[in-house]
Design a protein around this motif. Structure first.
Motif, PDB file in Angstrom:
ATOM      1  N   LEU A  53       0.774   0.723   3.417  1.00  0.00           N
ATOM      2  CA  LEU A  53       0.993  -0.065   1.910  1.00  0.00           C
ATOM      3  C   LEU A  53       1.555   0.770   0.860  1.00  0.00           C
ATOM      4  O   LEU A  53      -0.196   0.691   0.652  1.00  0.00           O
ATOM      5  N   SER A  70       1.177   1.430  -3.224  1.00  0.00           N
ATOM      6  CA  SER A  70       1.021   0.766  -4.136  1.00  0.00           C
ATOM      7  C   SER A  70       2.144   0.462  -4.608  1.00  0.00           C
ATOM      8  O   SER A  70       2.922   1.646  -5.267  1.00  0.00           O
ATOM      9  N   THR A  71       2.007  -0.737  -5.641  1.00  0.00           N
ATOM     10  CA  THR A  71       3.618  -1.024  -6.410  1.00  0.00           C
ATOM     11  C   THR A  71       2.838  -1.625  -7.939  1.00  0.00           C
ATOM     12  O   THR A  71       1.436  -2.103  -7.931  1.00  0.00           O
ATOM     13  N   ALA A  72       3.685  -1.808  -9.295  1.00  0.00           N
ATOM     14  CA  ALA A  72       3.283  -1.964 -10.092  1.00  0.00           C
ATOM     15  C   ALA A  72       3.263  -3.806 -10.035  1.00  0.00           C
ATOM     16  O   ALA A  72       2.978  -4.340 -10.962  1.00  0.00           O
ATOM     17  N   THR A  73       3.985  -3.954  -9.243  1.00  0.00           N
ATOM     18  CA  THR A  73       4.001  -5.131  -8.694  1.00  0.00           C
ATOM     19  C   THR A  73       2.698  -6.031  -8.114  1.00  0.00           C
ATOM     20  O   THR A  73       2.753  -7.752  -7.586  1.00  0.00           O
ATOM     21  N   GLY A  74       1.554  -5.351  -7.369  1.00  0.00           N
ATOM     22  CA  GLY A  74       0.577  -5.318  -7.520  1.00  0.00           C
ATOM     23  C   GLY A  74       0.188  -5.418  -5.939  1.00  0.00           C
ATOM     24  O   GLY A  74      -0.320  -6.396  -5.063  1.00  0.00           O
ATOM     25  N   GLU A  97      -0.998  -3.544  -3.901  1.00  0.00           N
ATOM     26  CA  GLU A  97      -2.482  -2.970  -3.753  1.00  0.00           C
ATOM     27  C   GLU A  97      -3.293  -4.557  -2.804  1.00  0.00           C
ATOM     28  O   GLU A  97      -3.985  -4.946  -2.189  1.00  0.00           O
ATOM     29  N   GLY A 124       3.359   8.455  -6.244  1.00  0.00           N
ATOM     30  CA  GLY A 124       2.894   7.328  -5.622  1.00  0.00           C
ATOM     31  C   GLY A 124       1.453   7.044  -4.747  1.00  0.00           C
ATOM     32  O   GLY A 124       0.430   8.374  -4.656  1.00  0.00           O
ATOM     33  N   SER A 125       0.879   6.077  -4.395  1.00  0.00           N
ATOM     34  CA  SER A 125      -0.491   5.532  -3.917  1.00  0.00           C
ATOM     35  C   SER A 125      -0.225   5.050  -2.677  1.00  0.00           C
ATOM     36  O   SER A 125       0.635   3.942  -2.809  1.00  0.00           O
ATOM     37  N   ALA A 126      -1.077   5.118  -1.638  1.00  0.00           N
ATOM     38  CA  ALA A 126      -0.937   3.794  -0.722  1.00  0.00           C
ATOM     39  C   ALA A 126      -2.072   4.509   0.767  1.00  0.00           C
ATOM     40  O   ALA A 126      -2.935   4.828   0.011  1.00  0.00           O
ATOM     41  N   VAL A 127      -1.717   2.627   1.245  1.00  0.00           N
ATOM     42  CA  VAL A 127      -3.356   2.731   2.426  1.00  0.00           C
ATOM     43  C   VAL A 127      -2.482   2.958   3.693  1.00  0.00           C
ATOM     44  O   VAL A 127      -1.936   2.034   3.701  1.00  0.00           O
TER      45      VAL A 127
END
Lengths: 205, 749
Positions: free
Chosen positions: A87, A89-93, A95, A133-136
């Motif tokens: 998943l 992360s996005t600026a739209t939230g 996370e 970017g970031s992701a989990v």
């Protein structure tokens, strides 16, 4: 992506007790209406062929986030060996939306299911390194055994549902499905996908 | 028992009573899960090799990686601070928190911040600090220290937590089930996170190429702490840095399996901060969160977010220069070494611990970051059984680190008291002031030689009440434990008088039976059985007097490294010429074989170690090889498929060497039905159970073995001398070495 990899992914999800529904782009909205519990929040999906039903609030306030029963986000990848969804992360939230509500619905293109961790990390590297970017990598629901027994929904969702969207004939990523796929997949290896619902402690930090 | 021994025994007894059951349930569950999970992983050994190679490389060029990481994080819009020590790190964190005018900091579990005592530093400034990991929060509420790296509250039972919460929070309905306790904690902590100003996390790995922080968790609190407040402070030891994103792969696949037996934890976050996620302002609940513009200093391209990476040295860069402690920095803090440790399973980290870290690799951490004093406390609880060695995902030789630290403690301890009772028995290389008990056990070779020379008088005297009292009082030898009985005729003497029964012409192979101290002086029958068994398989055996020396195992267990090295050199001088004559070396006592195959790498030049390791075999391993290569086993005891059902506990170090299977295969070939033990450790581990301070702990560790083997009257087999003695104490009937079942002249044949 081959049928066999998807089947392995689905078996892993079953082992995690994660719900799953397979659908087509055409059937997507109807499936989503069925799967989500109200009130629901979501973030816009990056996949232009898919859109969320109006019943899913996509510009949530903190109050709506806190009250939501369901959060809907896209998954960039599925990992067959583990039944994980990746998943971003996005600026739209994305996370927060994937984390706060008790039910998380992850929307995944079938063509984005990979066999194992090596393939997943390879696909993630440009996102993390080039795009910063970031992701989990999320595998099953949030869990803890700190209170003396395994309990789901410690800080994150207690339930996860993956909606797997089959590829359109025309837009399929990679080769068109054929009978040969059943035997041509050499990409699988490593683990069986059974993630035990064992005691969940955190690795160091 | 001396006063200090009594205090130590009392402390251990108290912890066994109050925390032992909860710790045993947790650790044994994790450990069993680990076995199950890694069994599913085809590439387990390759992944471990890969993980180790990445760590070796990363620690090797750490300064360069730290520079690259700093450039990456700053390029992303974050800040890096390299803190020299705890005070320096805390000063920086306090400045960041003060700069945000923060009233509350929410934290995700981090052992590194425990090491720094960040909470205390912030609380002194009037800042509320909330641990959000449920286990860590329980400890914060109870005002206790973690007892396990991964599961900090492993020592607390559900009932204990319920009692604590009900008393502290006085809920309307008393909390009882794990579900109720978890829901209560989630709600309370959720509110605290929503109103927090700063989020702190640790970092399991940090990639130098991208500045990505990897966090391995299951609850989701780390994700919330990192993204809800607009300011994220990640605190990590410098050793957490790895070169690139691609290097994360083996660790992601190994860490959960190694620690808790999960194939993967629920969440593995890869955060490249400042992250894109909008900070969530719950004080402004009706403004869409994605529109938030909270602002902050040092947020680079993203004005909403501030990120600080605090990299902590605090002794680590010096550990990097320390040949023996360096491997500690490869540790990924999964806790597998603690979970697989028999003593840890019985008492947990509060008995094992130094100031912060507990169990297994903790001695290395304590020695490196806190100093020898902290490491010395209870460093004794490592018995050197080596069961943690195959469990470690980065292949750290944890027992060796414990041995080295013990050696350093020995050398700094004490004021050179004149130890008249032991002095005549200690021809060692150790400094004055070394603990008497350690010195006695470390010189068992000398004691055994004297015991045989004067037997049976020595046995009679040793077993007399005044002698047992004195041994307990002055030497710390447990009065409850039966002492080894020395034989007047040693194995070497017996063989010298008897000679070989296989001629050179008839010999399938030639072998030297290594007369270890126990086999030569105490368990002589076992040695005779080994000789007759090998001869029945047409091996021309010799038992050379020149090899009748300690292997170095006994002093090694006491941290007496110089003495061990001298013995290893003697052993090499006796055995290498035998190998050169084309003979194999056969070893009966598994811990001696472990010294030869494992520890001699650290004690002898590389060529000597390789030669001895390649030419030496455990006796049942050797028998297996002979039978596989066509030797006729029909002359062996129970060789005609008449064997019955037996219980078998393989020696811990033998299992670490991967040798258990050979014994089982040979016994099955001879018609025995074999049940193997499920426990990691019998609790004896050489000298451990003989020590007054540890006798009760030793028996407690043996409890699972007694439960498994105590229900039937099958023959109980064990490969090590001390395992046999422990089985005797646990079951009330002595353990037998498997080779005694094979002995063609065995009395029951």
């Amino acid at each position: 992506m081959t049928r066999r990899t998807t089947a392995a992914f689905e078996a892993s999800l079953d082992g995690l007790d994660v719900g799953r529904t397979r659908t087509t782009p055409g059937g997507f909205e109807a499936v989503l209406r069925e799967v989500v519990r109200q009130p629901a929040v979501g973030v816009p999906l990056p996949d232009e062929g898919l859109s969320l039903p109006a019943s899913v609030t996509t510009d949530a306030t903190p109050a709506e986030l806190a009250d939501a029963a369901t959060g809907v986000t896209a998954a960039a990848l599925g990992i067959a060996d583990y039944g994980s969804v990746v998943l971003p992360s996005t600026a739209t939230g994305a996370e927060q939306v994937s984390l706060f509500p008790p039910l998380h619905v992850a929307v995944l293109r079938e063509s984005d299911v990979v066999a194992g961790m090596p393939e997943a990390i390879e696909r993630l590297a440009p996102l993390l390194r080039d795009d910063r970017g970031s992701a989990v990598v999320a595998t099953g629901p949030s869990a803890t055994a700190d209170m003396g027994d395994l309990v789901r929904g410690a800080h994150g969702p207690e339930e996860v549902h993956v909606v797997i969207v089959e590829d359109d004939e025309g837009t399929r990523n990679g080769t068109v499905d054929s009978a040969g796929d059943e035997t041509s997949d050499a990409g699988e290896g490593g683990t069986t996908g059974s993630v035990d619902a064992g005691p969940a402690g955190d690795g160091d930090e | 028992m001396s006063e200090s021994d009594e205090m130590r025994a009392a402390r251990i007894r108290e912890l066994m009573e109050t925390e032992g059951d909860a710790v045993a349930d947790g650790t044994r569950g994790f450990n069993a899960g680990r076995y199950e999970s890694v069994a599913d992983l085809d590439e387990y050994e390759e992944l471990k090799d890969g993980a180790r190679a990445i760590k070796e490389d990363a620690i090797g060029r750490l300064p360069e990686l730290l520079d690259r990481l700093e450039a990456a994080v700053e390029g992303n819009g974050g800040t890096v601070y390299l803190a020299e020590d705890a005070a320096d790190a805390n000063r920086y964190v306090r400045e960041v928190v003060a700069g945000k005018d923060a009233d509350r900091v929410v934290k995700s579990k981090s052992m590194t911040t425990e090491e720094l005592e960040v909470n205390e530093a912030l609380e002194a400034d009037g800042v509320e600090v909330v641990e959000t990991d449920l286990g860590e929060w329980v400890l914060q509420v109870a005002d206790e220290a973690p007892s396990h790296i991964v599961a900090p509250a492993i020592h607390k039972s559900r009932e204990g937590i319920a009692e604590l919460f009900n008393e502290r929070f006085d809920p309307e309905e008393p909390l009882e089930t794990a579900e109720e306790l978890t829901r209560f904690a989630r709600e309370r902590l959720g509110e605290l996170i929503e109103g927090a100003d700063v989020g702190m996390t640790g970092a399991n790995f940090v990639t130098a190429d991208s500045g990505t922080v990897a966090l391995v968790t299951s609850e989701g609190n780390a994700r919330k702490c990192a993204v809800v407040p607009d300011t994220h402070v990640a605190v990590a030891g410098v050793e957490k840095v790895i070169p690139s994103v691609e290097d994360l792969r083996p660790f992601v696949e190994l860490i959960g399996r190694s620690g808790t037996g999960q194939d993967i934890t629920s969440y593995v976050s890869f955060l490249t901060p400042p992250v894109a996620s909008p900070a969530v302002d719950f004080d402004d609940p009706d403004a869409p969160m994605a529109d938030g513009a909270i602002g902050g200093d040092g947020a680079g391209d993203d004005p909403d977010r501030e990120f600080h990476l605090v990299l902590v040295d605090n002794g680590r860069l010096a550990m990097r220069e320390d040949e023996d402690l360096r491997e500690t920095l490869y540790c990924i803090r999964c806790g597998a070494c603690a979970n697989s440790c028999g003593n840890f399973q019985s008492v947990g980290g509060h008995a094992f611990g130094g100031e912060t870290y507990s169990g297994g690799i903790a001695t290395g951490w304590e020695a490196g970051v806190e100093g020898l004093d902290a490491a010395a406390e209870f460093n004794d609880l490592c018995t050197g059984c080596s069961r943690c060695v195959p469990a470690c995902p980065v292949k750290i030789d944890v027992p060796w680190i414990n041995t080295v630290v013990r050696d350093r403690v020995n050398r700094t301890d004490g004021a050179g008291e004149f130890d008249f009772l032991v002095d005549g028995l200690t021809p060692d290389e150790e400094p004055g002031g070394l603990d008497r008990t350690k010195r006695l056990f470390g010189n068992f070779e000398t004691l055994a030689a004297w015991g045989s020379r004067t037997a049976p008088l020595s046995n009679w005297v040793a077993d007399s009440a005044p002698a047992r009292w004195a041994m307990d009082r002055w030497l710390g030898v447990a009065p409850e434990r039966d002492l080894p009985e020395f034989e007047r005729e040693t194995l070497v003497d017996w063989f010298a008088a008897r000679g070989s029964r296989v001629t050179a012409d008839d010999a399938r192979r030639e072998a030297v039976l290594y007369p270890d101290v126990y086999t030569n002086h105490v368990a002589v029958d076992r040695g005779k059985a080994a000789v007759r068994t090998l001869e029945a398989l047409d091996v021309r055996v010799s038992v050379p007097a020149s090899a009748a020396v300690g292997s170095g195992r006994a002093p090694l267990s006491q941290g007496m490294v110089s003495t061990a090295r001298r013995q290893a050199e003697r052993c090499r001088d006796a055995l290498v010429p035998e190998l050169e004559r084309g003979r194999d070396v056969v070893v009966v006592e598994p811990s001696d074989l472990a010294a030869i195959r494992r520890e001699y790498e650290k004690l002898l030049p590389e060529g000597d170690h390789e030669r001895l390791a390649a030419g030496s075999y455990e006796v049942l391993e050797y028998v297996y090889g002979l039978l596989e290569s066509g030797a006729d086993g029909s002359a062996l005891g129970d060789g005609d498929d008449e064997g019955g059902a037996v219980n078998y506990h393989a020696h811990c170090q033998q299992r670490t060497l991967g040798l258990e299977g050979y014994t089982v295969a040979v016994l099955e070939r001879l018609g025995h039905e074999v049940t193997t033990s499920d426990t990691e450790c019998c609790g004896m581990a050489g000298s451990f159970g003989y020590k007054s301070a540890y006798y009760e702990l030793s028996m407690d560790v043996g409890e699972p073995l007694a439960e498994q083997f105590g229900d039937d009257d099958r023959t109980a087999l064990a490969s090590g001398t001390s395992c046999c003695e422990q089985l005797g104490a646990l079951l009330g009937r002595p353990g037998t070495h498997p080779v005694e079942l094979l002995d063609p002249d065995s009395p029951d044949q």
